[in-house]
Design an enzyme around this catalytic site. Sequence first.
Site, PDB file in Angstrom:
ATOM      1  N   GLY A  79       2.245   2.720  -2.322  1.00  0.00           N
ATOM      2  CA  GLY A  79       2.051   1.398  -2.196  1.00  0.00           C
ATOM      3  C   GLY A  79       3.291   0.682  -1.505  1.00  0.00           C
ATOM      4  O   GLY A  79       3.366  -0.462  -1.388  1.00  0.00           O
ATOM      5  N   HIS A 137      -1.553  10.137 -13.114  1.00  0.00           N
ATOM      6  CA  HIS A 137      -0.756   9.543 -12.046  1.00  0.00           C
ATOM      7  C   HIS A 137       0.444   9.042 -12.422  1.00  0.00           C
ATOM      8  O   HIS A 137       0.523   8.785 -13.524  1.00  0.00           O
ATOM      9  CB  HIS A 137      -1.704   8.379 -11.534  1.00  0.00           C
ATOM     10  CG  HIS A 137      -1.413   7.847 -10.228  1.00  0.00           C
ATOM     11  ND1 HIS A 137      -0.436   6.896 -10.287  1.00  0.00           N
ATOM     12  CD2 HIS A 137      -2.089   7.804  -9.077  1.00  0.00           C
ATOM     13  CE1 HIS A 137      -0.534   6.433  -9.004  1.00  0.00           C
ATOM     14  NE2 HIS A 137      -1.443   6.971  -8.215  1.00  0.00           N
ATOM     15  N   GLU A 168       1.605  13.124  -4.703  1.00  0.00           N
ATOM     16  CA  GLU A 168       1.918  11.949  -4.416  1.00  0.00           C
ATOM     17  C   GLU A 168       3.376  11.383  -4.710  1.00  0.00           C
ATOM     18  O   GLU A 168       3.873  11.109  -5.688  1.00  0.00           O
ATOM     19  CB  GLU A 168       1.066  11.041  -5.199  1.00  0.00           C
ATOM     20  CG  GLU A 168      -0.226  11.099  -4.849  1.00  0.00           C
ATOM     21  CD  GLU A 168      -1.141   9.889  -5.580  1.00  0.00           C
ATOM     22  OE1 GLU A 168      -1.979   9.465  -4.720  1.00  0.00           O
ATOM     23  OE2 GLU A 168      -0.981   9.332  -6.542  1.00  0.00           O
ATOM     24  N   LYS A 183      -7.479   2.038  -8.726  1.00  0.00           N
ATOM     25  CA  LYS A 183      -6.471   1.661  -9.795  1.00  0.00           C
ATOM     26  C   LYS A 183      -6.950   0.365 -10.494  1.00  0.00           C
ATOM     27  O   LYS A 183      -8.261   0.440 -10.778  1.00  0.00           O
ATOM     28  CB  LYS A 183      -5.127   1.088  -9.127  1.00  0.00           C
ATOM     29  CG  LYS A 183      -4.672   2.389  -8.079  1.00  0.00           C
ATOM     30  CD  LYS A 183      -3.189   2.226  -7.575  1.00  0.00           C
ATOM     31  CE  LYS A 183      -3.005   3.489  -6.734  1.00  0.00           C
ATOM     32  NZ  LYS A 183      -1.488   3.309  -6.300  1.00  0.00           N
ATOM     33  N   GLU A 192       1.898   6.291 -12.033  1.00  0.00           N
ATOM     34  CA  GLU A 192       1.807   5.013 -12.536  1.00  0.00           C
ATOM     35  C   GLU A 192       1.623   5.091 -14.266  1.00  0.00           C
ATOM     36  O   GLU A 192       1.863   4.437 -14.907  1.00  0.00           O
ATOM     37  CB  GLU A 192       0.704   4.089 -12.008  1.00  0.00           C
ATOM     38  CG  GLU A 192       1.349   3.616 -10.586  1.00  0.00           C
ATOM     39  CD  GLU A 192       0.156   3.100  -9.573  1.00  0.00           C
ATOM     40  OE1 GLU A 192      -1.122   3.190  -9.960  1.00  0.00           O
ATOM     41  OE2 GLU A 192       0.508   3.264  -8.463  1.00  0.00           O
ATOM     42  N   ASN A 237      -8.608   5.687  -5.036  1.00  0.00           N
ATOM     43  CA  ASN A 237      -8.103   5.391  -6.261  1.00  0.00           C
ATOM     44  C   ASN A 237      -8.142   3.748  -6.531  1.00  0.00           C
ATOM     45  O   ASN A 237      -7.222   3.403  -5.627  1.00  0.00           O
ATOM     46  CB  ASN A 237      -7.004   5.966  -6.828  1.00  0.00           C
ATOM     47  CG  ASN A 237      -6.282   5.624  -7.917  1.00  0.00           C
ATOM     48  OD1 ASN A 237      -6.817   4.815  -8.674  1.00  0.00           O
ATOM     49  ND2 ASN A 237      -5.067   5.791  -8.242  1.00  0.00           N
ATOM     50  N   SER A 245       0.399   5.683   0.642  1.00  0.00           N
ATOM     51  CA  SER A 245       0.514   4.794   1.809  1.00  0.00           C
ATOM     52  C   SER A 245      -0.439   5.522   2.990  1.00  0.00           C
ATOM     53  O   SER A 245      -0.304   5.548   4.297  1.00  0.00           O
ATOM     54  CB  SER A 245       1.823   4.626   2.440  1.00  0.00           C
ATOM     55  OG  SER A 245       2.472   3.830   1.517  1.00  0.00           O
TER      56      SER A 245
HETATM   57  P1  13P Z   1      -1.560   3.859  -1.874  1.00  0.00           P
HETATM   58  O1  13P Z   1      -2.567   4.387  -1.060  1.00  0.00           O
HETATM   59  O2  13P Z   1      -1.770   2.214  -1.887  1.00  0.00           O
HETATM   60  O3  13P Z   1      -0.066   4.033  -1.371  1.00  0.00           O
HETATM   61  O4  13P Z   1      -1.499   4.460  -3.465  1.00  0.00           O
HETATM   62  C1  13P Z   1      -1.733   5.809  -3.329  1.00  0.00           C
HETATM   63  C2  13P Z   1      -1.914   6.228  -4.639  1.00  0.00           C
HETATM   64  O5  13P Z   1      -1.278   6.163  -5.777  1.00  0.00           O
HETATM   65  C3  13P Z   1      -3.204   6.965  -4.843  1.00  0.00           C
HETATM   66  O6  13P Z   1      -3.510   7.491  -6.213  1.00  0.00           O
END
Ligand code: 13P
Length: 256
Positions: free
Chosen positions: A175, A93, A169, A12, A95, A10, A214
């Site tokens: 992150g 997601h 997640e 983002k 976010e 992803n 992560s």
């Molecule tokens: P990270 O791997 O950067 O922690 O992000 C995970 C994520 O949100 C994937 O959709």
Amino acid sequence: MPNRPYVVGNWKMNGSRAMLAEARAIDRAAGRYPDVQVALAPPFTMIGAIREAVSAMGVGGQDCHFQAKGAHTGDVSASMLVDSGADFVILGHSERRKDHGESDQLVRAKAEAAVAAGLGVIVCVGETLEERDAGGAESVVSGQVDGSLPQGENIGDAVAGGRVSVAYEPVWAIGTGRVADVPDVVAMHAAIRARIIALYGENGQKVRILYGGSVNAGNAADLLSAAGVDGALVGGASLTADAFLPIIAAAGNGEA
Ligand code: 13P
């Protein structure tokens, strides 16, 4: 893993044409691990270019509108994603749930529209740290699964065909470099599987449950070999082939 492992990057809000070389390198790795389903979800602006640059991996979006077209400035529909070369979409997601106030009900409507347009879907769920510390992780995530997964007449074929996936997640692991403990991941995936079976019946075994948060070269093997983990949804470590390849290799039980 009874289901074909699914490793999805992803990107983002990262990515420009300068990163096409990374996508090509990831695609070459996908070709070397045919037992692993590899995919990338770049920003909308990159879907067409990446689709044309790759052959072995899937390409997807990170969101879509629940309606097919109309007066929704800035939004993109599921059929537009298909038109641009996408074969799947990530929905719900954390976010988007946080930044855009997306509810379970909205995520479900988007997922149903995406399936109707012929896309695979990855529906994201996950608890916050406060919810985990209060002992509510399982109930929060179970509620998200019940409320966000697509339902209705035309969903059965997509489920049976492995086109519906869930990504667990935990919000506090995204992150942050703080990965969930494997026993906790196993417990959460088992709880999610139980809800999926309650929704879809035995066909629900075909729904892949990915872990995200992560994931990196150092922890991928442990996470991907854990009971009930069918793959990974990877953010930061999917932005370069160097970081992503060892994760694909771990899913394929091989060396990068
Ligand atoms: P990270 O791997 O950067 O922690 O992000 C995970 C994520 O949100 C994937 O959709």
